[in-house]
Design a protein around this motif. Structure first.
Motif, short mmCIF file in Angstrom:
data_model
loop_
_atom_site.label_atom_id
_atom_site.label_comp_id
_atom_site.label_asym_id
_atom_site.label_seq_id
_atom_site.Cartn_x
_atom_site.Cartn_y
_atom_site.Cartn_z
N VAL A 206 0.85 -1.19 0.00
CA VAL A 206 0.00 0.00 0.00
C VAL A 206 0.88 1.24 0.00
CG1 VAL A 206 -1.75 1.31 1.26
CG2 VAL A 206 -1.88 -1.19 1.19
N TYR A 207 0.62 2.14 -0.94
CA TYR A 207 1.36 3.40 -1.04
C TYR A 207 0.49 4.53 -0.49
CZ TYR A 207 4.28 0.87 -4.38
OH TYR A 207 5.11 -0.05 -5.00
N ALA A 208 1.01 5.26 0.49
CA ALA A 208 0.40 6.52 0.91
C ALA A 208 1.09 7.62 0.11
CB ALA A 208 0.58 6.74 2.40
N TRP A 209 0.35 8.27 -0.79
CA TRP A 209 0.98 9.19 -1.74
C TRP A 209 0.17 10.49 -1.82
CZ3 TRP A 209 -1.18 10.78 -6.55
CH2 TRP A 209 -2.40 10.17 -6.88
N GLY A 210 0.72 11.47 -2.53
CA GLY A 210 0.05 12.75 -2.68
C GLY A 210 0.65 13.81 -1.78
N SER A 211 -0.11 14.85 -1.54
CA SER A 211 0.35 15.99 -0.76
C SER A 211 -0.70 16.38 0.26
CB SER A 211 0.66 17.18 -1.67
OG SER A 211 0.84 18.37 -0.94
N ALA A 212 -0.29 16.46 1.53
CA ALA A 212 -1.21 16.92 2.57
C ALA A 212 -1.58 18.38 2.37
CB ALA A 212 -0.58 16.71 3.95
N GLU A 213 -0.57 19.20 2.07
CA GLU A 213 -0.82 20.63 1.91
C GLU A 213 -1.79 20.91 0.78
OE1 GLU A 213 1.77 24.78 1.68
OE2 GLU A 213 2.72 22.86 1.20
N ASP A 214 -1.68 20.13 -0.33
CA ASP A 214 -2.55 20.33 -1.48
C ASP A 214 -3.83 19.50 -1.42
OD1 ASP A 214 -0.66 22.06 -2.50
OD2 ASP A 214 0.31 20.52 -3.74
N GLN A 215 -4.03 18.79 -0.31
CA GLN A 215 -5.24 17.98 -0.09
C GLN A 215 -5.42 16.91 -1.16
OE1 GLN A 215 -8.70 20.38 0.74
NE2 GLN A 215 -7.56 21.86 1.97
N THR A 216 -4.33 16.22 -1.47
CA THR A 216 -4.40 15.16 -2.49
C THR A 216 -3.95 13.81 -1.92
OG1 THR A 216 -2.17 15.78 -3.28
CG2 THR A 216 -4.08 16.74 -4.43
N LEU A 217 -3.96 13.64 -0.61
CA LEU A 217 -3.54 12.37 -0.03
C LEU A 217 -4.47 11.25 -0.47
CD1 LEU A 217 -2.61 13.33 3.65
CD2 LEU A 217 -1.07 12.91 1.73
N ALA A 218 -3.89 10.10 -0.80
CA ALA A 218 -4.67 8.94 -1.22
C ALA A 218 -3.81 7.69 -1.04
CB ALA A 218 -5.14 9.09 -2.67
N LEU A 219 -4.42 6.55 -1.32
CA LEU A 219 -3.71 5.27 -1.26
C LEU A 219 -3.76 4.59 -2.63
CD1 LEU A 219 -5.04 3.69 2.07
CD2 LEU A 219 -3.03 5.14 1.74
N ALA A 220 -2.70 3.85 -2.95
CA ALA A 220 -2.67 2.97 -4.12
C ALA A 220 -2.12 1.63 -3.65
CB ALA A 220 -1.81 3.55 -5.24
N ARG A 221 -2.39 0.57 -4.41
CA ARG A 221 -2.07 -0.77 -3.92
C ARG A 221 -1.60 -1.71 -5.01
NH1 ARG A 221 -6.41 -4.93 -1.34
NH2 ARG A 221 -4.97 -6.62 -0.87
N GLN A 222 -0.64 -2.58 -4.64
CA GLN A 222 -0.24 -3.73 -5.44
C GLN A 222 -0.60 -4.98 -4.64
OE1 GLN A 222 3.88 -2.36 -5.54
NE2 GLN A 222 3.96 -2.89 -7.69
N ALA A 223 -1.00 -6.04 -5.33
CA ALA A 223 -1.25 -7.32 -4.67
C ALA A 223 -0.47 -8.40 -5.40
CB ALA A 223 -2.73 -7.66 -4.67
N PHE A 224 0.44 -9.07 -4.69
CA PHE A 224 1.25 -10.14 -5.25
C PHE A 224 0.73 -11.47 -4.71
CE2 PHE A 224 3.86 -6.40 -5.11
CZ PHE A 224 4.77 -6.47 -6.14
N GLY A 225 0.65 -12.47 -5.60
CA GLY A 225 0.16 -13.76 -5.16
C GLY A 225 1.26 -14.76 -4.90
N GLY A 226 2.43 -14.33 -4.44
CA GLY A 226 3.55 -15.23 -4.20
C GLY A 226 4.39 -15.37 -5.45
N MET A 227 5.33 -16.30 -5.43
CA MET A 227 6.29 -16.44 -6.54
C MET A 227 5.64 -16.93 -7.83
SD MET A 227 9.15 -15.35 -5.52
CE MET A 227 10.25 -15.95 -6.79
N ASP A 228 4.44 -17.52 -7.74
CA ASP A 228 3.81 -18.08 -8.93
C ASP A 228 2.88 -17.12 -9.64
OD1 ASP A 228 5.13 -20.47 -8.53
OD2 ASP A 228 3.56 -21.25 -7.23
N SER A 229 2.78 -15.88 -9.16
CA SER A 229 1.92 -14.90 -9.81
C SER A 229 2.47 -13.51 -9.60
CB SER A 229 0.48 -14.99 -9.26
OG SER A 229 0.47 -14.74 -7.87
N THR A 230 1.91 -12.55 -10.33
CA THR A 230 2.43 -11.19 -10.29
C THR A 230 1.36 -10.23 -9.84
OG1 THR A 230 1.83 -10.86 -12.59
CG2 THR A 230 4.05 -11.66 -12.17
N PRO A 231 1.74 -9.00 -9.44
CA PRO A 231 0.75 -8.09 -8.89
C PRO A 231 -0.19 -7.53 -9.94
CG PRO A 231 2.87 -7.01 -9.07
CD PRO A 231 3.09 -8.44 -9.45
#
Length: 262
Positions: A206-231
């Motif tokens: 989970v990425y906490a990204w954006g700017s607090a001052e500019d009111q653009t805070l949000a989250l983005a996410r990757q999900a990996f399923g282990g070595m046999d799959s990709t995010p």
């Protein structure tokens, strides 16, 4: 330093984009001994960019808040350059960093803001090793223009004092986790709460990204399923749709220096 009031207001803007149901994993692209898997995260608000590696375009019109699916690159050293979309690549890039791709490695290159709001590139190593049954790996990366934070699960601190551009990881029980982000050592919520659906045996970033001052805070996410799959990567607010800026499993960029695993 930004006031707590400013950050609390920013949280209300970021919370609107937090539909974080786990995206489905897909089959891994074929990876040979002399390649590594690379993903790219764009966490600079309000700027669409083109991304180049050793002069070859990897991504065009790359939108903020998206993470690519992983792609294979030959092991070696790459000069990564980020330009505003449509800018002449012979000009000065907005960002530039030398990145080493290792054989069999998994890496995410993140374009984001520093704590004081300046664009920067940070390289993260993605741990996609398998977890125990009933467990899920959760990694949080602080890449926002904001002070240090604590990350809570069910109201209890999971990670504390996380500062930009650091990350922290824990193995947690699989299931739905109600998570939020607060100013370090306080109860002041800056992002969330958000429901994270953590599947057993997966790695979730989970990425906490954006700017607090500019009111653009949000989250983005990757999900990996282990070595046999990709995010699979989601754009905040996209309802779980995967972001796939490049349909090929292989990025066609030339490595400057071959790298050998040790």
């Amino acid at each position: 330093m930004m006031s707590r009031t400013t950050i609390a207001v920013a949280a209300s803007a970021g919370a609107c984009a937090l539909a974080l149901t786990a995206p489905a994993a897909m089959a891994a692209p074929e990876q040979t001994q002399d390649t590594g898997l690379v993903s790219v995260f764009h966490g600079i608000p309000g700027t669409t960019v083109d991304v180049y590696a050793n002069g070859d375009e990897l991504l065009g019109d790359f939108q903020p808040g998206t993470v690519t699916d992983p792609r294979s690159l030959d092991a070696g050293t790459y000069d990564i350059e980020v330009f505003e979309a449509g800018q002449d690549p012979d000009g000065a890039p907005v960002l530039e960093k030398e990145v080493r791709v290792t054989e069999g490695g998994n890496t995410t290159v993140a374009a984001h803001l520093s704590a004081d709001g300046k664009p920067r590139l940070t390289t993260f190593t993605d741990d996609v090793s398998k977890t125990d049954a009933g467990k899920s790996r959760l990694t949080v990366r602080h890449v926002a223009a904001a002070p240090a934070v604590d990350v809570r699960a069910g109201g209890h601190p999971l990670f504390t004092g996380l500062a930009n551009p650091d990350e922290d990881t824990a193995l947690v029980d699989a299931g739905t986790v109600n998570a939020d982000v607060v100013l370090a050592g306080t109860e002041t919520v800056v992002v969330g709460p958000a429901g994270l659906d953590l599947k057993g045996g997966t790695t979730n970033v989970v990425y906490a990204w954006g700017s607090a001052e500019d009111q653009t805070l949000a989250l983005a996410r990757q999900a990996f399923g282990g070595m046999d799959s990709t995010p699979r990567a989601v754009h905040p607010g996209a309802g779980g749709a995967a972001a796939t800026p490049n349909s090929s499993d292989q990025w066609h960029a030339r490595a400057a220096t071959p790298a050998r695993s040790r």
